[in-house]
Design a protein around this motif. Structure first.
Motif, PDB file in Angstrom:
ATOM      1  N   PRO B  30      37.814  32.086  38.171  1.00  0.00           N
ATOM      2  CA  PRO B  30      36.627  32.012  37.699  1.00  0.00           C
ATOM      3  C   PRO B  30      35.428  31.615  38.813  1.00  0.00           C
ATOM      4  O   PRO B  30      35.724  30.595  39.755  1.00  0.00           O
ATOM      5  N   ILE B  31      34.376  32.527  39.177  1.00  0.00           N
ATOM      6  CA  ILE B  31      33.253  32.110  39.944  1.00  0.00           C
ATOM      7  C   ILE B  31      31.945  31.350  39.222  1.00  0.00           C
ATOM      8  O   ILE B  31      31.860  30.173  39.400  1.00  0.00           O
ATOM      9  N   ASP B  32      32.016  32.017  37.987  1.00  0.00           N
ATOM     10  CA  ASP B  32      31.095  31.459  36.986  1.00  0.00           C
ATOM     11  C   ASP B  32      31.613  32.314  35.701  1.00  0.00           C
ATOM     12  O   ASP B  32      32.636  32.745  35.679  1.00  0.00           O
ATOM     13  N   PRO B  33      30.765  32.098  34.678  1.00  0.00           N
ATOM     14  CA  PRO B  33      31.451  32.647  32.996  1.00  0.00           C
ATOM     15  C   PRO B  33      31.563  34.187  33.256  1.00  0.00           C
ATOM     16  O   PRO B  33      32.161  34.639  32.464  1.00  0.00           O
ATOM     17  N   VAL B  34      31.078  34.755  34.249  1.00  0.00           N
ATOM     18  CA  VAL B  34      31.149  36.245  34.038  1.00  0.00           C
ATOM     19  C   VAL B  34      31.839  36.922  35.455  1.00  0.00           C
ATOM     20  O   VAL B  34      31.899  38.192  35.404  1.00  0.00           O
ATOM     21  N   ARG B  35      31.831  36.179  36.656  1.00  0.00           N
ATOM     22  CA  ARG B  35      32.408  36.787  37.556  1.00  0.00           C
ATOM     23  C   ARG B  35      33.853  35.889  37.946  1.00  0.00           C
ATOM     24  O   ARG B  35      33.824  34.713  37.895  1.00  0.00           O
ATOM     25  N   TYR B  36      34.575  36.624  38.737  1.00  0.00           N
ATOM     26  CA  TYR B  36      35.908  36.108  39.108  1.00  0.00           C
ATOM     27  C   TYR B  36      36.484  36.778  40.253  1.00  0.00           C
ATOM     28  O   TYR B  36      35.960  37.878  40.463  1.00  0.00           O
ATOM     29  N   LYS B 117      25.757  31.250  34.528  1.00  0.00           N
ATOM     30  CA  LYS B 117      25.997  32.439  35.212  1.00  0.00           C
ATOM     31  C   LYS B 117      25.075  32.175  36.201  1.00  0.00           C
ATOM     32  O   LYS B 117      23.918  31.591  36.038  1.00  0.00           O
ATOM     33  N   ILE B 118      25.425  32.329  37.615  1.00  0.00           N
ATOM     34  CA  ILE B 118      24.703  32.296  38.587  1.00  0.00           C
ATOM     35  C   ILE B 118      23.717  33.275  38.524  1.00  0.00           C
ATOM     36  O   ILE B 118      24.029  34.405  38.472  1.00  0.00           O
ATOM     37  N   LYS B 119      22.229  32.993  38.867  1.00  0.00           N
ATOM     38  CA  LYS B 119      21.324  33.912  38.492  1.00  0.00           C
ATOM     39  C   LYS B 119      21.034  34.433  39.877  1.00  0.00           C
ATOM     40  O   LYS B 119      20.985  33.788  41.023  1.00  0.00           O
ATOM     41  N   LYS B 120      20.634  35.572  39.904  1.00  0.00           N
ATOM     42  CA  LYS B 120      20.172  36.554  41.141  1.00  0.00           C
ATOM     43  C   LYS B 120      18.870  36.025  41.589  1.00  0.00           C
ATOM     44  O   LYS B 120      18.416  36.073  42.851  1.00  0.00           O
ATOM     45  N   ASP B 121      17.808  35.631  40.675  1.00  0.00           N
ATOM     46  CA  ASP B 121      16.497  35.258  40.817  1.00  0.00           C
ATOM     47  C   ASP B 121      16.648  34.082  42.039  1.00  0.00           C
ATOM     48  O   ASP B 121      15.668  34.036  42.663  1.00  0.00           O
ATOM     49  N   LEU B 125      21.399  32.988  48.674  1.00  0.00           N
ATOM     50  CA  LEU B 125      22.821  33.454  48.268  1.00  0.00           C
ATOM     51  C   LEU B 125      23.729  32.579  48.000  1.00  0.00           C
ATOM     52  O   LEU B 125      23.554  31.400  48.587  1.00  0.00           O
ATOM     53  N   PRO B 126      24.668  32.760  47.038  1.00  0.00           N
ATOM     54  CA  PRO B 126      25.552  31.617  46.572  1.00  0.00           C
ATOM     55  C   PRO B 126      26.593  31.409  47.437  1.00  0.00           C
ATOM     56  O   PRO B 126      26.784  32.345  48.538  1.00  0.00           O
ATOM     57  N   LEU B 128      30.258  30.024  48.351  1.00  0.00           N
ATOM     58  CA  LEU B 128      31.538  29.609  47.579  1.00  0.00           C
ATOM     59  C   LEU B 128      32.441  28.483  48.409  1.00  0.00           C
ATOM     60  O   LEU B 128      32.837  28.928  49.356  1.00  0.00           O
TER      61      LEU B 128
END
Lengths: 227, 227
Positions: B30-36, B117-121, B125-126, B128
């Motif tokens: 996992p990266i966050d709850p929706v991405r991996y 969830k990491i917000k795009k707003d 840029l994130p 990792l």
């Protein structure tokens, strides 16, 4: 002839003669030839919307990332992997009456994607640099020849209506179908959805219902708006 | 009683009374709850191996990541997501006669995985940061109570035999089944495999064959080694 035969095979309904673009599924963004970044979209809601539009007689162009749920029969299918491929497919198909952007597009891609498999033997941990992906919804809405009706989605975990209303204005789309995907709802990956439709007239809460019912209700609204 | 009934339902063969652990599929980190982060393993080869072992009478514990191919009927199924979960499941199941480690385990996990969830707003840029995942094969091989026979896999894109022979020594396993996954071979994601079996006696090239045949041949070799 062939076109007429295909059209004859379509359901007859309030969307007969209309052409709708639907995007669906996740995108996969490569890290190297064997690794990628993905997101947890199953493609279930987008697939249900395509089916509901077909049932009302629409021609549907279905641009989908690698989803778990198989694509519906009877659509014009365009399969893509990455956000950039999805934008390209959407641009090629934007001459439609309405567009429903249900795909969970990755916000970022890996800027430093490798042509070769990154070996574990290398003594250092890899560093991934990211680049922002194109904003497909905003790009379509800003184009001179945008579809008459553009529907976006917002998956939120808090302040759903406020965030989705702001998103509608920021993207320049007509409607936003917003849902609360915080883990407590069990919606992410489930068969139900609890959505709020945001339009220029305000917010309309729909009761929690199956994804097929959400799709049928949205297709009906689209038919009314285009009719 | 129940155990006897279950054992009675198993195939009778050279592996009757033997218990084999098979790992299969990719892992998702996992990266966050929706991405991996994922990798392109379908689980086809591991699933075929489990079926081939069952067909020879073995009891099979099947530890699998989120694979595309459904798990075989008749195994003791343990479903996991991450490499750390897979290690835990393998440690709990290591009291077996042989272990076949066919899973494509992620080498790295995201050290900075986010609860939200990491917000795009967010304006930046994130970034990792990665941490090395546990090496499941090496950990099992180094344990005092390792299975009598441990089989690893090596997916290589060049110098297949040299790399796989070095991997066998480095991990401390008995056999390595090595394959060439360079894109030109079409093996990654396909139904065939071209493998080389690396043992203490050297390298044995197997002709290109279906993944089911590779599995049957490996299961037969395991039966001979344990017999």
């Amino acid at each position: 002839e062939i076109v007429a035969a295909v059209e004859g095979a379509l359901a007859d309904g309030p969307l007969t003669g209309k052409h709708v673009l639907v995007t669906s599924g996740p995108t996969h963004e490569p890290i190297d030839p064997v690794r990628y970044i993905a997101n947890r979209s199953s493609g279930a809601q987008g697939t249900a919307i395509a089916k509901a539009l077909l049932a009302l007689g629409a021609r549907v162009t279905f641009v989908t990332g690698p989803a778990e749920v198989p694509p519906p029969q009877g659509v014009d299918l365009v399969a893509v992997q990455t956000a950039r491929e999805m934008l390209e497919a959407v641009q090629a198909a934007r001459d439609v009456d309405a567009g429903v952007f249900a795909a969970a597009v990755a916000d970022w891609r890996v800027a430093s994607a490798s042509e070769q498999k990154i070996k574990k033997d290398s003594s250092e941990l890899p560093v991934l640099e990211f680049a922002e992906n194109p904003d497909i919804l905003a790009t379509v809405c800003a184009s001179d020849d945008r579809p008459a009706l553009v529907v976006g989605f917002a998956a939120e975990t808090e302040n759903v209506i406020a965030h989705a209303t702001a998103k509608r204005a920021r993207k320049g789309c007509d409607w936003i179908l917003a849902n609360d995907v915080s883990p407590a709802t069990g919606i992410m990956g489930g068969s139900e959805n609890a959505v709020t439709l945001i339009t220029a007239q305000g917010a309309e809460d729909w009761p929690r219902m199956g994804k097929d019912e959400v799709a049928a209700r949205l297709a009906q609204k689209i038919a009314e708006a285009l009719g």
